[in-house]
Motif scaffolding. Sequence first.
Motif, PDB file in Angstrom:
ATOM      1  N   ILE A 158      10.199  14.727 -12.559  1.00  0.00           N
ATOM      2  CA  ILE A 158       9.705  15.915 -13.251  1.00  0.00           C
ATOM      3  C   ILE A 158       9.092  16.873 -12.241  1.00  0.00           C
ATOM      4  CG2 ILE A 158       8.186  16.780 -15.072  1.00  0.00           C
ATOM      5  CD1 ILE A 158       8.300  13.939 -16.273  1.00  0.00           C
ATOM      6  N   GLU A 159       9.772  17.968 -11.974  1.00  0.00           N
ATOM      7  CA  GLU A 159       9.305  19.012 -11.062  1.00  0.00           C
ATOM      8  C   GLU A 159       8.924  18.467  -9.693  1.00  0.00           C
ATOM      9  OE1 GLU A 159       6.207  21.156 -13.012  1.00  0.00           O
ATOM     10  OE2 GLU A 159       7.555  22.068 -14.477  1.00  0.00           O
ATOM     11  N   GLN A 160       9.556  17.365  -9.295  1.00  0.00           N
ATOM     12  CA  GLN A 160       9.314  16.753  -7.976  1.00  0.00           C
ATOM     13  C   GLN A 160       7.845  16.399  -7.761  1.00  0.00           C
ATOM     14  OE1 GLN A 160      12.147  16.086  -5.977  1.00  0.00           O
ATOM     15  NE2 GLN A 160      12.965  16.652  -7.985  1.00  0.00           N
ATOM     16  N   SER A 161       7.147  16.118  -8.845  1.00  0.00           N
ATOM     17  CA  SER A 161       5.733  15.748  -8.772  1.00  0.00           C
ATOM     18  C   SER A 161       5.601  14.265  -9.093  1.00  0.00           C
ATOM     19  CB  SER A 161       4.912  16.579  -9.768  1.00  0.00           C
ATOM     20  OG  SER A 161       3.555  16.188  -9.738  1.00  0.00           O
ATOM     21  N   LEU A 162       4.975  13.504  -8.182  1.00  0.00           N
ATOM     22  CA  LEU A 162       4.851  12.064  -8.366  1.00  0.00           C
ATOM     23  C   LEU A 162       3.890  11.752  -9.510  1.00  0.00           C
ATOM     24  CD1 LEU A 162       5.568   9.222  -7.350  1.00  0.00           C
ATOM     25  CD2 LEU A 162       3.581   9.358  -5.836  1.00  0.00           C
ATOM     26  N   VAL A 163       4.365  10.973 -10.464  1.00  0.00           N
ATOM     27  CA  VAL A 163       3.560  10.575 -11.611  1.00  0.00           C
ATOM     28  C   VAL A 163       3.513   9.053 -11.664  1.00  0.00           C
ATOM     29  CG1 VAL A 163       3.344  10.634 -14.123  1.00  0.00           C
ATOM     30  CG2 VAL A 163       4.213  12.632 -12.896  1.00  0.00           C
ATOM     31  N   LEU A 164       2.318   8.480 -11.668  1.00  0.00           N
ATOM     32  CA  LEU A 164       2.158   7.034 -11.776  1.00  0.00           C
ATOM     33  C   LEU A 164       2.031   6.646 -13.242  1.00  0.00           C
ATOM     34  CD1 LEU A 164      -0.349   6.245  -8.883  1.00  0.00           C
ATOM     35  CD2 LEU A 164       2.131   6.071  -8.859  1.00  0.00           C
ATOM     36  N   GLY A 165       2.621   5.504 -13.600  1.00  0.00           N
ATOM     37  CA  GLY A 165       2.518   5.022 -14.967  1.00  0.00           C
ATOM     38  C   GLY A 165       3.469   5.696 -15.926  1.00  0.00           C
ATOM     39  N   ALA A 166       4.504   6.324 -15.409  1.00  0.00           N
ATOM     40  CA  ALA A 166       5.437   7.052 -16.283  1.00  0.00           C
ATOM     41  C   ALA A 166       6.206   6.109 -17.201  1.00  0.00           C
ATOM     42  CB  ALA A 166       6.402   7.869 -15.442  1.00  0.00           C
ATOM     43  N   ILE A 193       9.292  -7.298  -9.077  1.00  0.00           N
ATOM     44  CA  ILE A 193       8.449  -6.151  -9.414  1.00  0.00           C
ATOM     45  C   ILE A 193       7.701  -5.719  -8.170  1.00  0.00           C
ATOM     46  CG2 ILE A 193       6.523  -5.313 -10.828  1.00  0.00           C
ATOM     47  CD1 ILE A 193       7.302  -7.359 -12.943  1.00  0.00           C
ATOM     48  N   SER A 194       7.767  -4.422  -7.874  1.00  0.00           N
ATOM     49  CA  SER A 194       7.094  -3.895  -6.684  1.00  0.00           C
ATOM     50  C   SER A 194       6.360  -2.603  -7.039  1.00  0.00           C
ATOM     51  CB  SER A 194       8.119  -3.631  -5.576  1.00  0.00           C
ATOM     52  OG  SER A 194       7.501  -3.052  -4.440  1.00  0.00           O
ATOM     53  N   GLY A 195       5.075  -2.589  -6.833  1.00  0.00           N
ATOM     54  CA  GLY A 195       4.295  -1.370  -7.031  1.00  0.00           C
ATOM     55  C   GLY A 195       4.126  -0.992  -8.488  1.00  0.00           C
ATOM     56  N   PRO A 196       3.224  -0.048  -8.768  1.00  0.00           N
ATOM     57  CA  PRO A 196       3.056   0.464 -10.127  1.00  0.00           C
ATOM     58  C   PRO A 196       4.250   1.330 -10.515  1.00  0.00           C
ATOM     59  CG  PRO A 196       1.738   1.748  -8.612  1.00  0.00           C
ATOM     60  CD  PRO A 196       2.322   0.614  -7.812  1.00  0.00           C
ATOM     61  N   SER A 197       4.389   1.595 -11.803  1.00  0.00           N
ATOM     62  CA  SER A 197       5.461   2.466 -12.263  1.00  0.00           C
ATOM     63  C   SER A 197       5.239   3.879 -11.746  1.00  0.00           C
ATOM     64  CB  SER A 197       5.493   2.479 -13.794  1.00  0.00           C
ATOM     65  OG  SER A 197       6.355   3.474 -14.276  1.00  0.00           O
ATOM     66  N   LYS A 198       6.317   4.526 -11.308  1.00  0.00           N
ATOM     67  CA  LYS A 198       6.181   5.895 -10.809  1.00  0.00           C
ATOM     68  C   LYS A 198       7.511   6.627 -10.862  1.00  0.00           C
ATOM     69  CE  LYS A 198       6.155   3.881  -6.182  1.00  0.00           C
ATOM     70  NZ  LYS A 198       6.012   2.521  -6.707  1.00  0.00           N
ATOM     71  N   GLY A 244       0.817  -1.212   0.000  1.00  0.00           N
ATOM     72  CA  GLY A 244       0.000   0.000   0.000  1.00  0.00           C
ATOM     73  C   GLY A 244       0.848   1.258   0.000  1.00  0.00           C
ATOM     74  N   ASN A 245       1.958   1.214   0.714  1.00  0.00           N
ATOM     75  CA  ASN A 245       2.840   2.378   0.795  1.00  0.00           C
ATOM     76  C   ASN A 245       3.485   2.718  -0.543  1.00  0.00           C
ATOM     77  OD1 ASN A 245       2.316   2.684   3.526  1.00  0.00           O
ATOM     78  ND2 ASN A 245       4.123   1.542   4.175  1.00  0.00           N
ATOM     79  N   VAL A 246       3.671   1.721  -1.407  1.00  0.00           N
ATOM     80  CA  VAL A 246       4.313   1.981  -2.702  1.00  0.00           C
ATOM     81  C   VAL A 246       3.286   2.101  -3.831  1.00  0.00           C
ATOM     82  CG1 VAL A 246       6.461   0.880  -2.010  1.00  0.00           C
ATOM     83  CG2 VAL A 246       4.719  -0.473  -3.192  1.00  0.00           C
ATOM     84  N   GLY A 247       2.009   2.209  -3.467  1.00  0.00           N
ATOM     85  CA  GLY A 247       0.994   2.477  -4.477  1.00  0.00           C
ATOM     86  C   GLY A 247       0.234   1.278  -4.988  1.00  0.00           C
ATOM     87  N   GLY A 248       0.483   0.104  -4.424  1.00  0.00           N
ATOM     88  CA  GLY A 248      -0.225  -1.094  -4.848  1.00  0.00           C
ATOM     89  C   GLY A 248      -1.474  -1.332  -4.026  1.00  0.00           C
ATOM     90  N   LYS A 249      -2.256  -2.296  -4.456  1.00  0.00           N
ATOM     91  CA  LYS A 249      -3.474  -2.675  -3.740  1.00  0.00           C
ATOM     92  C   LYS A 249      -3.463  -4.180  -3.553  1.00  0.00           C
ATOM     93  CE  LYS A 249      -8.541  -2.693  -4.108  1.00  0.00           C
ATOM     94  NZ  LYS A 249      -9.704  -2.345  -4.969  1.00  0.00           N
ATOM     95  N   VAL A 250      -3.765  -4.634  -2.343  1.00  0.00           N
ATOM     96  CA  VAL A 250      -3.786  -6.061  -2.029  1.00  0.00           C
ATOM     97  C   VAL A 250      -5.219  -6.511  -1.806  1.00  0.00           C
ATOM     98  CG1 VAL A 250      -3.096  -7.833  -0.372  1.00  0.00           C
ATOM     99  CG2 VAL A 250      -1.460  -6.063  -1.053  1.00  0.00           C
ATOM    100  N   VAL A 251      -5.588  -7.608  -2.451  1.00  0.00           N
ATOM    101  CA  VAL A 251      -6.925  -8.182  -2.297  1.00  0.00           C
ATOM    102  C   VAL A 251      -6.762  -9.643  -1.880  1.00  0.00           C
ATOM    103  CG1 VAL A 251      -9.099  -8.760  -3.433  1.00  0.00           C
ATOM    104  CG2 VAL A 251      -7.883  -6.653  -4.061  1.00  0.00           C
ATOM    105  N   LEU A 252      -7.359 -10.012  -0.760  1.00  0.00           N
ATOM    106  CA  LEU A 252      -7.305 -11.395  -0.298  1.00  0.00           C
ATOM    107  C   LEU A 252      -8.461 -12.180  -0.905  1.00  0.00           C
ATOM    108  CD1 LEU A 252      -6.472 -10.925   3.500  1.00  0.00           C
ATOM    109  CD2 LEU A 252      -4.901 -11.373   1.615  1.00  0.00           C
ATOM    110  N   VAL A 253      -8.148 -13.343  -1.460  1.00  0.00           N
ATOM    111  CA  VAL A 253      -9.179 -14.209  -2.043  1.00  0.00           C
ATOM    112  C   VAL A 253      -8.947 -15.637  -1.552  1.00  0.00           C
ATOM    113  CG1 VAL A 253      -9.543 -12.793  -4.107  1.00  0.00           C
ATOM    114  CG2 VAL A 253      -7.778 -14.568  -4.122  1.00  0.00           C
TER     115      VAL A 253
END
Length: 204
Positions: A183-191, A174-179, A52-61
């Motif tokens: 660029i201008e110190q602004s966090l961008v996901l999927g870069a 692999i950990s978390g989505p791409s980020k 969760g801290n690195v931008g991912g989501k965990v779902v228990l099934v």
Amino acid sequence: MANTNMTTREKILADVRKNQPPLVDAPGIAVWENRVQADGSTILETFKAVAGNVGGKVVLVDSIEGVKAHLNIIPGTRVLTTVPELFDVADDAASFANATPHELENVELAILEAEFGVAENSALWVTEKQMGTRVLPFICQHLAFVVNASDIVADMHAAYLRTEGSDHSFASFISGPSKTADIEQSLVLGAHGPRSLVIFIISK
């Protein structure tokens, strides 16, 4: 009697050789085999928190079938998977093993099975066989992994022991989505890769 013909370099190296520290055994690396930490948290709880801290989501099934209940696939959306139980909702990624990256640029979702996960950084170990094609987890818009709860290890020490002796043409943690925040110190996901990451953990 000292050799007066020694160069400065030779003298320095000679002094270094005379003042070597004694040899000692390499320190032992204690692997956290107990699945409960001293503070009472479990490996699974640690994995969920870090993911969760690195931008991912965990779902228990409870099972692979339980994954389908959480998928909201829009008709016409291109979805690839290497999980045989999901071939009724997604295409077999292995059939695109020889595809060029451009042929996969419109993949909206890739659902892959990870061999194991690592609690300390929420990384997932995925081999080329589990990717179908090595570019898939990096070129898709959204990425999902399926991993068994019993296959989550505590740290990278345990992870390296887990991969010891294995032989793959390509594999990756692999950990978390791409980020990026370059660029201008602004966090961008999927870069550079997937915009989101969902990890389905099979608890049984």
